[in-house]
Design an enzyme around this catalytic site. Structure first.
Site, short mmCIF file in Angstrom:
data_model
loop_
_atom_site.label_atom_id
_atom_site.label_comp_id
_atom_site.label_asym_id
_atom_site.label_seq_id
_atom_site.Cartn_x
_atom_site.Cartn_y
_atom_site.Cartn_z
CE1 TYR A 75 -30.35 2.55 -26.58
CE2 TYR A 75 -31.43 4.69 -26.73
CZ TYR A 75 -30.38 3.85 -27.05
OH TYR A 75 -29.37 4.31 -27.86
CB SER A 82 -28.68 7.70 -26.61
OG SER A 82 -29.88 8.04 -27.28
P1 NAD Z 1 -25.27 -1.65 -33.49
O1 NAD Z 1 -26.39 -2.58 -33.19
O2 NAD Z 1 -24.59 -1.74 -34.80
O3 NAD Z 1 -24.13 -1.77 -32.38
C1 NAD Z 1 -24.32 -2.27 -31.11
C2 NAD Z 1 -23.19 -3.26 -30.87
O4 NAD Z 1 -23.24 -3.71 -29.52
C3 NAD Z 1 -23.34 -4.50 -31.77
O5 NAD Z 1 -22.11 -4.78 -32.38
C4 NAD Z 1 -23.72 -5.60 -30.78
O6 NAD Z 1 -23.25 -6.89 -31.16
C5 NAD Z 1 -23.02 -5.10 -29.53
N1 NAD Z 1 -23.60 -5.69 -28.33
C6 NAD Z 1 -24.91 -5.79 -28.00
N2 NAD Z 1 -25.05 -6.45 -26.84
C7 NAD Z 1 -23.79 -6.76 -26.44
C8 NAD Z 1 -23.27 -7.45 -25.32
N3 NAD Z 1 -24.09 -7.97 -24.39
N4 NAD Z 1 -21.94 -7.60 -25.21
C9 NAD Z 1 -21.10 -7.09 -26.17
N5 NAD Z 1 -21.54 -6.46 -27.25
C10 NAD Z 1 -22.87 -6.29 -27.38
O7 NAD Z 1 -25.84 -0.19 -33.25
P2 NAD Z 1 -25.10 1.20 -33.04
O8 NAD Z 1 -26.06 2.21 -33.45
O9 NAD Z 1 -23.75 1.18 -33.61
O10 NAD Z 1 -25.01 1.26 -31.44
C11 NAD Z 1 -23.79 1.55 -30.76
C12 NAD Z 1 -24.09 2.40 -29.54
O11 NAD Z 1 -24.58 3.66 -29.98
C13 NAD Z 1 -25.15 1.83 -28.61
O12 NAD Z 1 -24.75 2.03 -27.27
C14 NAD Z 1 -26.37 2.67 -28.93
O13 NAD Z 1 -27.26 2.76 -27.85
C15 NAD Z 1 -25.72 3.99 -29.24
N6 NAD Z 1 -26.58 4.90 -30.00
C16 NAD Z 1 -26.94 4.62 -31.28
C17 NAD Z 1 -27.77 5.51 -31.96
C18 NAD Z 1 -28.22 5.28 -33.37
O14 NAD Z 1 -29.09 6.03 -33.85
N7 NAD Z 1 -27.68 4.30 -34.09
C19 NAD Z 1 -28.22 6.67 -31.33
C20 NAD Z 1 -27.82 6.92 -30.03
C21 NAD Z 1 -27.00 6.03 -29.38
#
Ligand code: NAD
Length: 267
Positions: A163, A150
Site C-alpha cells: 500500500y 493517501s
Molecule cells: P472503500 O473500500 O470504500 O473504497 C474502495 C473502492 O474501490 C471500493 O468501492 C472497491 O470496490 C473499489 N475497488 C477495489 N478494487 C477495485 C478494482 N480492482 N477495480 C475497481 N474498483 C475497485 O474505501 P475508501 O476508503 O473509500 O477508499 C477509496 C480510496 O481512498 C482508496 O484509493 C484508498 O486507498 C484511499 N484512501 C482511503 C483512506 C481511508 O482512511 N479510508 C485513507 C487514505 C486513502
C-alpha cells in the site's frame, strides 16, 4: 464550484466510501458522472440514484452511467473509458479512486498480494490516466486527473508495504504526468486522505477502543469523513483550481504534522 456544471467525470471504485462521496458532490455541482464499480451493482445503483437526487435538489439535470470493471485488468479499463466516450461523446475529469490494501509483515508478504495491490492502486491509476490522456488530447479540450492517494504517500506504514509503495508511486505519477501535460491544458493533482471513516477501515471505525487509538494519533483528534475528501476533490477538479497542477493536497486533520512533536521531547 466554477466550471463543473455540464462536465463529465469518470470515477473509479465509486460505489462506496470516498469514491461514492465524490460522485455525489460532483453530481451536486452539475457534472455528469460515470460510476465504475467492481462487484456490487446494487451499491452502484444506489450511488447513482442518490447522485440524481442530489443533482436535482441543486437544480441540475445530469446524466449518469454505471460501468462494471476491474481496474487491475487492462481490457476492463479500455472498456470503461470507451463506454464513457460512447455515452457522452467526450469526458473531462478522471478520478482514480479505486484502491485496496493488504496487511502482512513484509518478510511474509506473498508476491501475489504485493502484485495485486500495485495492480489496482498504481498500475490501474496509470492505465486509466493513459487512456484518459489519449481522449483529452484527441478531443482538444482541457482535461483533469485527480488521484486519490493517501497520507501513506509520505508516511511509511509497517505491515502495509504494498500500500505504502503504491501511494508513494502515485505521488510521482501525479507529478510526472502534471509536468508532462501542463502545456496541453491538462492538470493532474492528488488528494491524500488521512484516517477516514469508510468501509476500508471498518476494523477500527466500528470498534470504540481501536477508534480511540487511531484518534490519539491525529492532532485534530477525530477521523475524516468522505464528504470532506469529496469537497477538496471537487475544488481540485474545478476551474477554481485552474492554476494548480502536480500537487498532493493532504486532508488529514494534521496527521502529517508529526503529532509526536506536540510537546517538545528534546532540548
Ligand atoms: P472503500 O473500500 O470504500 O473504497 C474502495 C473502492 O474501490 C471500493 O468501492 C472497491 O470496490 C473499489 N475497488 C477495489 N478494487 C477495485 C478494482 N480492482 N477495480 C475497481 N474498483 C475497485 O474505501 P475508501 O476508503 O473509500 O477508499 C477509496 C480510496 O481512498 C482508496 O484509493 C484508498 O486507498 C484511499 N484512501 C482511503 C483512506 C481511508 O482512511 N479510508 C485513507 C487514505 C486513502
Amino acid at each position: 464550484m466554477k466550471g463543473l456544471a455540464g462536465k463529465t467525470a469518470l470515477i473509479t471504485g465509486a460505489s462506496s466510501g470516498i469514491g461514492q462521496a465524490i460522485v455525489w458532490r460532483l453530481a451536486q455541482e452539475g457534472c455528469n458522472v460515470v460510476i465504475n464499480y467492481r462487484s456490487k451493482p446494487e451499491d452502484a445503483k444506489q450511488t447513482e440514484s442518490i447522485a440524481l437526487s442530489k443533482a436535482s435538489e441543486a437544480g441540475h439535470t445530469i446524466k449518469t452511467l454505471l460501468v462494471q470493471g476491474d481496474v487491475s485488468k487492462e481490457e476492463d479499463i479500455l472498456r470503461i473509458v470507451n463506454s464513457s466516450i460512447e455515452s457522452f461523446g467526450s469526458f473531462d475529469i478522471l478520478v482514480n479512486n479505486a484502491g485496496i490494501q493488504s496487511d502482512f509483515p513484509s518478510h511474509e508478504l506473498p508476491t501475489e498480494k504485493f502484485d495485486q495491490v500495485i495492480a489496482v492502486n498504481l498500475r490501474g491509476a496509470f492505465l486509466c490516466a493513459r487512456e484518459s490522456l489519449k481522449q483529452f488530447i484527441a478531443q482538444q479540450r482541457s482535461g483533469v486527473i485527480l488521484n486519490v492517494s493517501s497520507v501513506h504517500e509520505i508516511i511509511p506504514r509497517p505491515n502495509y508495504l504494498s500500500y505504502s509503495v503504491s501511494k508513494g508511486g502515485m505521488g510521482n505519477l501525479t507529478k510526472t504526468l502534471a509536468l508532462e501535460y501542463a502545456n496541453r491544458g491538462i492538470r493532474v493533482n492528488a488528494i491524500a486522505p488521512g484516517a477516514t471513516v469508510t468501509p476500508i477501515n471498518e476494523s477500527w471505525t466500528t470498534d470504540p477502543e481501536q477508534r480511540a487509538v487511531v484518534e490519539s494519533h491525529i492532532p485534530m483528534a477525530r477521523p475524516g469523513f468522505s464528504e470532506e475528501m469529496a469537497a477538496a476533490a471537487a475544488f481540485l477538479v474545478s476551474e477554481e483550481a485552474a492554476y494548480i497542477t502536480g500537487q498532493t493536497l493532504f486532508i488529514d486533520g494534521g496527521l502529517t504534522l508529526y503529532a509526536d512533536f506536540r510537546e517538545t521531547w528534546s532540548a
